[in-house]
Motif scaffolding. Structure first.
Motif, PDB file in Angstrom:
ATOM      1  N   VAL A   1       0.843  -1.208   0.000  1.00 49.33           N
ATOM      2  CA  VAL A   1       0.000   0.000   0.000  1.00 49.33           C
ATOM      3  C   VAL A   1       0.872   1.250   0.000  1.00 49.33           C
ATOM      4  O   VAL A   1       0.611   2.219  -0.714  1.00 49.33           O
ATOM      5  CB  VAL A   1      -0.970  -0.004   1.211  1.00 49.33           C
ATOM      6  N   ARG A   2       1.955   1.207   0.784  1.00 51.00           N
ATOM      7  CA  ARG A   2       2.855   2.374   0.847  1.00 51.00           C
ATOM      8  C   ARG A   2       3.494   2.644  -0.512  1.00 51.00           C
ATOM      9  O   ARG A   2       3.675   3.798  -0.912  1.00 51.00           O
ATOM     10  CB  ARG A   2       3.936   2.154   1.917  1.00 51.00           C
ATOM     11  N   CYS A   3       3.838   1.575  -1.239  1.00 48.47           N
ATOM     12  CA  CYS A   3       4.412   1.741  -2.589  1.00 48.47           C
ATOM     13  C   CYS A   3       3.394   2.395  -3.518  1.00 48.47           C
ATOM     14  O   CYS A   3       3.729   3.324  -4.261  1.00 48.47           O
ATOM     15  CB  CYS A   3       4.839   0.388  -3.163  1.00 48.47           C
TER      16      CYS A   3
ATOM     17  N   ASP B   1      -7.138  -3.575  12.615  1.00 44.66           N
ATOM     18  CA  ASP B   1      -6.337  -3.012  13.722  1.00 44.66           C
ATOM     19  C   ASP B   1      -5.103  -2.269  13.235  1.00 44.66           C
ATOM     20  O   ASP B   1      -4.204  -1.977  14.012  1.00 44.66           O
ATOM     21  CB  ASP B   1      -5.913  -4.142  14.670  1.00 44.66           C
ATOM     22  N   ASP B   2      -5.028  -2.015  11.929  1.00 43.90           N
ATOM     23  CA  ASP B   2      -3.830  -1.360  11.396  1.00 43.90           C
ATOM     24  C   ASP B   2      -4.190   0.036  10.896  1.00 43.90           C
ATOM     25  O   ASP B   2      -4.430   0.251   9.713  1.00 43.90           O
ATOM     26  CB  ASP B   2      -3.255  -2.227  10.273  1.00 43.90           C
ATOM     27  N   SER B   3      -4.207   0.993  11.828  1.00 41.98           N
ATOM     28  CA  SER B   3      -4.703   2.329  11.465  1.00 41.98           C
ATOM     29  C   SER B   3      -3.780   3.012  10.452  1.00 41.98           C
ATOM     30  O   SER B   3      -4.249   3.771   9.604  1.00 41.98           O
ATOM     31  CB  SER B   3      -4.842   3.194  12.715  1.00 41.98           C
ATOM     32  N   THR B   4      -2.473   2.732  10.520  1.00 40.40           N
ATOM     33  CA  THR B   4      -1.539   3.398   9.596  1.00 40.40           C
ATOM     34  C   THR B   4      -1.830   3.002   8.155  1.00 40.40           C
ATOM     35  O   THR B   4      -1.997   3.859   7.280  1.00 40.40           O
ATOM     36  CB  THR B   4      -0.082   3.011   9.928  1.00 40.40           C
ATOM     37  N   THR B   5      -1.894   1.688   7.914  1.00 39.88           N
ATOM     38  CA  THR B   5      -2.127   1.225   6.533  1.00 39.88           C
ATOM     39  C   THR B   5      -3.496   1.667   6.053  1.00 39.88           C
ATOM     40  O   THR B   5      -3.674   2.040   4.884  1.00 39.88           O
ATOM     41  CB  THR B   5      -1.979  -0.309   6.452  1.00 39.88           C
ATOM     42  N   LYS B   6      -4.466   1.633   6.957  1.00 38.91           N
ATOM     43  CA  LYS B   6      -5.826   2.061   6.603  1.00 38.91           C
ATOM     44  C   LYS B   6      -5.803   3.524   6.128  1.00 38.91           C
ATOM     45  O   LYS B   6      -6.411   3.878   5.129  1.00 38.91           O
ATOM     46  CB  LYS B   6      -6.720   1.934   7.853  1.00 38.91           C
ATOM     47  N   LYS B   7      -5.058   4.337   6.874  1.00 37.02           N
ATOM     48  CA  LYS B   7      -4.948   5.762   6.542  1.00 37.02           C
ATOM     49  C   LYS B   7      -4.272   5.935   5.170  1.00 37.02           C
ATOM     50  O   LYS B   7      -4.703   6.727   4.334  1.00 37.02           O
ATOM     51  CB  LYS B   7      -4.143   6.470   7.633  1.00 37.02           C
ATOM     52  N   TRP B   8      -3.190   5.179   4.942  1.00 36.26           N
ATOM     53  CA  TRP B   8      -2.482   5.262   3.657  1.00 36.26           C
ATOM     54  C   TRP B   8      -3.403   4.877   2.505  1.00 36.26           C
ATOM     55  O   TRP B   8      -3.404   5.507   1.456  1.00 36.26           O
ATOM     56  CB  TRP B   8      -1.259   4.336   3.657  1.00 36.26           C
ATOM     57  N   LEU B   9      -4.184   3.813   2.723  1.00 35.29           N
ATOM     58  CA  LEU B   9      -5.068   3.331   1.662  1.00 35.29           C
ATOM     59  C   LEU B   9      -6.144   4.377   1.357  1.00 35.29           C
ATOM     60  O   LEU B   9      -6.439   4.670   0.189  1.00 35.29           O
ATOM     61  CB  LEU B   9      -5.677   1.984   2.062  1.00 35.29           C
ATOM     62  N   SER B  10      -6.717   4.980   2.403  1.00 37.37           N
ATOM     63  CA  SER B  10      -7.714   6.039   2.184  1.00 37.37           C
ATOM     64  C   SER B  10      -7.095   7.200   1.423  1.00 37.37           C
ATOM     65  O   SER B  10      -7.694   7.742   0.495  1.00 37.37           O
ATOM     66  CB  SER B  10      -8.257   6.562   3.510  1.00 37.37           C
ATOM     67  N   GLN B  11      -5.864   7.558   1.817  1.00 40.16           N
ATOM     68  CA  GLN B  11      -5.162   8.672   1.160  1.00 40.16           C
ATOM     69  C   GLN B  11      -4.909   8.349  -0.318  1.00 40.16           C
ATOM     70  O   GLN B  11      -5.059   9.201  -1.193  1.00 40.16           O
ATOM     71  CB  GLN B  11      -3.838   8.942   1.884  1.00 40.16           C
ATOM     72  N   LEU B  12      -4.539   7.091  -0.578  1.00 37.84           N
ATOM     73  CA  LEU B  12      -4.301   6.661  -1.960  1.00 37.84           C
ATOM     74  C   LEU B  12      -5.563   6.855  -2.799  1.00 37.84           C
ATOM     75  O   LEU B  12      -5.521   7.414  -3.902  1.00 37.84           O
ATOM     76  CB  LEU B  12      -3.868   5.183  -1.969  1.00 37.84           C
ATOM     77  N   LEU B  13      -6.704   6.416  -2.253  1.00 37.34           N
ATOM     78  CA  LEU B  13      -7.961   6.524  -2.998  1.00 37.34           C
ATOM     79  C   LEU B  13      -8.349   7.992  -3.208  1.00 37.34           C
ATOM     80  O   LEU B  13      -8.857   8.363  -4.266  1.00 37.34           O
ATOM     81  CB  LEU B  13      -9.072   5.755  -2.272  1.00 37.34           C
ATOM     82  N   VAL B  14      -8.078   8.821  -2.214  1.00 44.03           N
ATOM     83  CA  VAL B  14      -8.332  10.264  -2.355  1.00 44.03           C
ATOM     84  C   VAL B  14      -7.437  10.839  -3.458  1.00 44.03           C
ATOM     85  O   VAL B  14      -7.893  11.559  -4.347  1.00 44.03           O
ATOM     86  CB  VAL B  14      -8.094  10.998  -1.012  1.00 44.03           C
TER      87      VAL B  14
END
Length: 304
Positions: free
Chosen positions: A234-236, A269-282
């Motif tokens: 997701v980070r990539c 339970d992984d708020s960081t990855t969840k946040k990254w994924l939301s940001q990616l979609l935005v």
């Protein structure tokens, strides 16, 4: 049994209660083929408690040549692939000492200038699935991982002149979960660097090679989840979306599993990855509201 050297009286003790004289003795023993294997075992065990082991290895006479000799000696047994567990363990101890030199601020630049990482690339080229080979690849990736972890520009500049990206991509497709994780971490670190991002997005061929492998990983993660691996993937993607041309392309080729609730349970339970994924979609202008909420969890009715 292993012969232990007699403790020399009053030898200065370093951190972790390691006798310094003993460490110098082991380093000296690396240069002789008869005593090398034992010295490799002892020094790789002690590397965590010896913060200045890297400069000691680098500046002592003949040591780096001995470590490189250990590596080159393995080339004939990787093709044809007849590497044994014992050979793999031994060369991995040498690689552990190289990792120590790669990550130390005093020795890293010299290590890069000597192009020592290139000696490990033949190991990364191997595809044999047996444990000795898997361990060899993982330990070799560890050396490159230690280099990129330093976040130094010179590391990325060096790696971009080599074939590390295709090598990592191949391991990301077919390696064990651990090897995939380290290879994806290396790619992530290259992407997070401005030069690395523009290098990968410079041609469509490079970008599409990276995005195709990431998409395949998403598909296999949907079947066989690994939170740690998903995080790097997701980070990539998120980092690729910082590049305007890549962002356009990702609007078309981002896997559906990242847009729907496929990974809702894994990411609970992984708020960081969840946040990254939301940001990616935005970033991609895709609808983020319906994502990551699994109707089965009863948090939200299924989207119509």
């Amino acid at each position: 049994g292993e012969a232990t050297q007699p403790q020399q009286g009053g030898g200065a003790k370093g951190p972790g209660n390691v006798n310094r004289d003993q460490v110098y003795l082991w380093i000296r023993e690396l240069t002789s083929p008869d005593t090398r294997e034992h010295a490799l075992i002892e020094l790789s065990r002690k590397r965590e408690v010896l913060p200045d082991l890297a400069p000691m290895l680098w500046h002592s006479f003949g040591t780096m040549a001995a470590l490189l000799q250990e590596i080159v000696m393995i080339y004939p047994v990787i093709n044809p692939p007849i590497l044994t567990a014992q050979q793999s363990n031994r060369v991995c101890n040498a690689l552990a000492l190289l990792q120590c030199v790669a990550s130390h601020p005093e020795t890293r630049t010299a290590f890069l200038n000597a192009h020592i990482p290139l000696f490990l690339y033949p190991f990364l080229h191997t595809v044999t699935k047996s444990r000795p080979f898997e361990y060899l690849r993982l330990t070799s990736l560890g050396v490159v991982g230690a280099l990129v972890k330093t976040d130094e520009q010179e590391v990325i500049n060096f790696l971009l002149t080599t074939e590390i990206i295709p090598l990592c991509l191949r391991i990301m497709e077919s390696g064990s979960e651990l090897s995939k994780t380290v290879a994806t971490f290396i790619l992530q670190k290259i992407l997070l660097d401005e030069t690395g991002l523009s290098y990968i997005c410079q041609t469509f061929e490079r970008f599409s090679h990276v995005s195709t492998v990431l998409a395949k990983m998403v598909t296999s993660l949907a079947k066989d989840p690994s939170a740690r691996l998903l995080k790097h993937v997701v980070r990539c993607y998120l980092r690729l979306s910082d590049n305007p041309r890549a962002r356009e392309a990702l609007r078309q080729c981002l896997p559906d599993q990242l847009k729907d609730s496929t990974f809702a349970v894994s990411l609970k339970d992984d708020s960081t990855t969840k946040k990254w994924l939301s940001q990616l979609l935005v970033n991609l202008g895709l609808d983020a509201n319906t994502s990551l909420v699994d109707p089965r969890l009863g948090t939200m009715p299924p989207s119509q």
